[in-house]
Design a protein around this motif. Structure first.
Motif, PDB file in Angstrom:
ATOM      1  N   ALA A 158     -12.977   1.722   8.256  1.00 13.71           N
ATOM      2  CA  ALA A 158     -11.568   1.391   8.001  1.00 13.71           C
ATOM      3  C   ALA A 158     -10.986   2.144   6.813  1.00 13.71           C
ATOM      4  CB  ALA A 158     -11.422  -0.114   7.764  1.00 13.71           C
ATOM      5  N   ALA A 159     -11.837   2.696   5.964  1.00 14.51           N
ATOM      6  CA  ALA A 159     -11.366   3.283   4.705  1.00 14.51           C
ATOM      7  C   ALA A 159     -10.319   4.365   4.921  1.00 14.51           C
ATOM      8  CB  ALA A 159     -12.557   3.854   3.925  1.00 14.51           C
ATOM      9  N   ALA A 160     -10.491   5.170   5.951  1.00 12.14           N
ATOM     10  CA  ALA A 160      -9.566   6.289   6.195  1.00 12.14           C
ATOM     11  C   ALA A 160      -8.435   5.913   7.134  1.00 12.14           C
ATOM     12  CB  ALA A 160     -10.338   7.474   6.767  1.00 12.14           C
ATOM     13  N   ARG A 161      -8.386   4.659   7.569  1.00 12.16           N
ATOM     14  CA  ARG A 161      -7.387   4.259   8.579  1.00 12.16           C
ATOM     15  C   ARG A 161      -6.388   3.231   8.067  1.00 12.16           C
ATOM     16  NH1 ARG A 161      -9.594   1.815  13.229  1.00 12.16           N
ATOM     17  NH2 ARG A 161     -11.466   1.179  12.097  1.00 12.16           N
ATOM     18  N   ILE A 162      -6.389   2.966   6.777  1.00 14.86           N
ATOM     19  CA  ILE A 162      -5.452   1.992   6.210  1.00 14.86           C
ATOM     20  C   ILE A 162      -4.031   2.554   6.274  1.00 14.86           C
ATOM     21  CG2 ILE A 162      -4.758   0.797   4.098  1.00 14.86           C
ATOM     22  CD1 ILE A 162      -7.686   0.680   3.318  1.00 14.86           C
ATOM     23  N   LYS A 163      -3.103   1.763   6.782  1.00 15.62           N
ATOM     24  CA  LYS A 163      -1.704   2.181   6.906  1.00 15.62           C
ATOM     25  C   LYS A 163      -0.922   1.742   5.661  1.00 15.62           C
ATOM     26  CE  LYS A 163      -2.372   3.348  11.287  1.00 15.62           C
ATOM     27  NZ  LYS A 163      -3.679   2.728  11.546  1.00 15.62           N
ATOM     28  N   TYR A 164      -0.029   2.609   5.227  1.00 12.88           N
ATOM     29  CA  TYR A 164       0.800   2.245   4.077  1.00 12.88           C
ATOM     30  C   TYR A 164       1.907   1.294   4.514  1.00 12.88           C
ATOM     31  CZ  TYR A 164       4.524   5.430   5.611  1.00 12.88           C
ATOM     32  OH  TYR A 164       5.523   6.046   6.310  1.00 12.88           O
ATOM     33  N   GLY A 165       2.454   0.565   3.552  1.00 15.53           N
ATOM     34  CA  GLY A 165       3.540  -0.362   3.839  1.00 15.53           C
ATOM     35  C   GLY A 165       3.401  -1.641   3.044  1.00 15.53           C
ATOM     36  N   GLU A 166       4.329  -2.542   3.279  1.00 15.09           N
ATOM     37  CA  GLU A 166       4.357  -3.830   2.585  1.00 15.09           C
ATOM     38  C   GLU A 166       3.688  -4.885   3.462  1.00 15.09           C
ATOM     39  OE1 GLU A 166       7.763  -6.453   0.294  1.00 15.09           O
ATOM     40  OE2 GLU A 166       8.177  -5.778   2.334  1.00 15.09           O
TER      41      GLU A 166
ATOM     42  N   VAL B  91       0.874  -1.172   0.000  1.00 14.57           N
ATOM     43  CA  VAL B  91       0.000   0.000   0.000  1.00 14.57           C
ATOM     44  C   VAL B  91       0.913   1.224   0.000  1.00 14.57           C
ATOM     45  CG1 VAL B  91      -1.752   1.314   1.237  1.00 14.57           C
ATOM     46  CG2 VAL B  91      -1.826  -1.198   1.249  1.00 14.57           C
ATOM     47  N   GLY B  92       0.823   2.021  -1.040  1.00 15.32           N
ATOM     48  CA  GLY B  92       1.682   3.185  -1.152  1.00 15.32           C
ATOM     49  C   GLY B  92       1.197   4.345  -0.302  1.00 15.32           C
ATOM     50  N   LYS B  93       2.110   5.269  -0.022  1.00 15.91           N
ATOM     51  CA  LYS B  93       1.732   6.468   0.723  1.00 15.91           C
ATOM     52  C   LYS B  93       0.680   7.254  -0.066  1.00 15.91           C
ATOM     53  CE  LYS B  93       6.013   7.247   3.300  1.00 15.91           C
ATOM     54  NZ  LYS B  93       7.117   8.213   3.602  1.00 15.91           N
ATOM     55  N   GLY B  94      -0.403   7.606   0.601  1.00 20.36           N
ATOM     56  CA  GLY B  94      -1.443   8.387  -0.036  1.00 20.36           C
ATOM     57  C   GLY B  94      -2.388   7.585  -0.909  1.00 20.36           C
ATOM     58  N   GLN B  95      -2.213   6.281  -0.976  1.00 21.96           N
ATOM     59  CA  GLN B  95      -3.074   5.455  -1.808  1.00 21.96           C
ATOM     60  C   GLN B  95      -4.444   5.325  -1.159  1.00 21.96           C
ATOM     61  OE1 GLN B  95      -1.420   1.622  -2.705  1.00 21.96           O
ATOM     62  NE2 GLN B  95      -3.062   1.037  -4.098  1.00 21.96           N
ATOM     63  N   GLY B  96      -5.510   5.603  -1.900  1.00 21.69           N
ATOM     64  CA  GLY B  96      -6.860   5.567  -1.373  1.00 21.69           C
ATOM     65  C   GLY B  96      -7.400   4.160  -1.237  1.00 21.69           C
ATOM     66  N   TYR B  97      -8.483   4.046  -0.466  1.00 24.66           N
ATOM     67  CA  TYR B  97      -9.048   2.717  -0.209  1.00 24.66           C
ATOM     68  C   TYR B  97      -9.583   2.074  -1.478  1.00 24.66           C
ATOM     69  CZ  TYR B  97     -13.858   4.489  -0.490  1.00 24.66           C
ATOM     70  OH  TYR B  97     -15.043   5.033  -0.921  1.00 24.66           O
TER      71      TYR B  97
END
Length: 333
Positions: A75-83, A41-47
């Motif tokens: 959860a849509a606005a709380r997804i954390k970026y990362g692998e 999940v990339g930085k700033g990537q939307g749900y």
């Protein structure tokens, strides 16, 4: 007409009810992966983009419902970026919980006891998930970045397995290893045995590095530390091959010649008294403990049997006897 409207209402109610029953079970539906799947999940990537990505990987079969679940659950606005690494037999609900909690994929890099600092740097360069901030920098520059300008890096990094997430820097890993060594050394120093010749924790670290390179047998470490401690106390030369090898640098080709034993370098303990100026490797916890808790006794010499163990002697004559014995054994192998 009213009858038709009634039928439409009943049909719509039935359809809505059926859809609701299906959706109610959706969060507990298993994902479509039989083996672990890695995605990022990339930085700033939307749900919505996350839902499309998961659908493209075959994890989410109903991306519209997945989007709806993300929104309705908050959860849509709380997804954390990362692998992330998605295990098999995981439900939609568990996947979303993973994304919200930021349970990103963990990587591991291991520094082996007895390694030199250059080997640690080489190992970090092999990790594609690390941000390579140290490439092209000298050891001195690395130590400055770590907040320890002017320190020789050898032996200052604790050998262990360190976990990291994708995007972390190689400098951050070294920083953790550096601080961990300080912590372990300080703890051992506070509990050290009495009457030791080491004036500082750094001197103990130097001895620990020699013990680490002299034997891989845990049961021998304190005994070898005892030999070296007694030799120093009696004003004898340490005469340990690993320090000679370290002082030879890249010229060491696998064997020590007689000429190497008399070649004067700061690390040649056959010609220079006392400890070498720095550690020669990164010692582990057992070697550090042995250096600060050497085994008492009267042995002043030891020679390798050739199987990883050593024979210890009290006198030079006894030592020479064992050296000759094991040299003959090697010639007949």
């Amino acid at each position: 007409m009213s009858r038709l409207i009634g039928l439409v209402f009943i049909s719509a109610s039935f359809l809505i009810g059926w859809l609701w029953m299906d959706y109610r079970d959706y969060p507990d539906t298993l994902l479509g992966n039989a083996s672990p799947v890695v995605f990022e999940v990339g930085k700033g990537q939307g749900y919505s983009a996350v839902a499309d990505q998961l659908a493209g990987l075959g994890l989410v079969r109903k991306p519209r419902w997945f989007r709806y679940y993300l929104v309705s659950s908050g959860a849509a606005a709380r997804i954390k970026y990362g692998e992330y690494e998605v295990p098999p037999a995981i439900t939609v609900r568990d996947l979303v919980s993973m994304l919200v909690a930021g349970k990103v994929r963990q990587h591991a890099v291991t520094f082996v006891e007895g390694w030199r600092f250059r080997q640690m740097r080489e190992r970090l360069q092999q990790e594609p998930g690390l941000e390579q901030q140290l490439a092209g920098k000298s050891d001195a520059e690395v130590m400055t970045l770590l907040g320890a300008p002017g320190q020789h890096p050898e032996g200052l990094f604790y050998p262990d397995t360190y976990f990291y997430t994708k995007g972390m820097s190689d400098l951050a890993i070294l920083g953790r290893a550096y601080r961990r060594m300080q912590t372990v050394l300080d703890e051992e120093w506070r509990g050290r045995a009495e009457g030791l010749p080491w004036l500082t924790p750094y001197q103990a670290l130097i001895m620990a590095s020699i013990v680490e390179k002299e034997t891989g047998r845990p049961e021998e470490r304190a005994r070898i530390a005892g030999v070296f401690t007694r030799r120093l106390a009696q004003g004898m030369l340490l005469q340990t091959d690993p320090t000679v090898i370290y002082g030879m640098g890249d010229s060491f080709m696998g064997d020590i010649r007689r000429a190497d034993l008399v070649q004067d370098t700061p690390y040649n303990t056959y010609v220079r008294p006392g400890l070498p100026p720095t550690p020669i490797a990164c010692p582990g916890a057992q070697a550090i403990h042995a250096a600060l808790h050497p085994e008492p006794g009267d042995s002043l010499y030891f020679v390798s049997r050739g199987d990883g163990t050593h024979v210890f002697s009290r006198s030079l004559d006894e030592h020479r006897h064992f050296v000759e014995q094991f040299q003959k054994a090697r010639k007949h192998e």
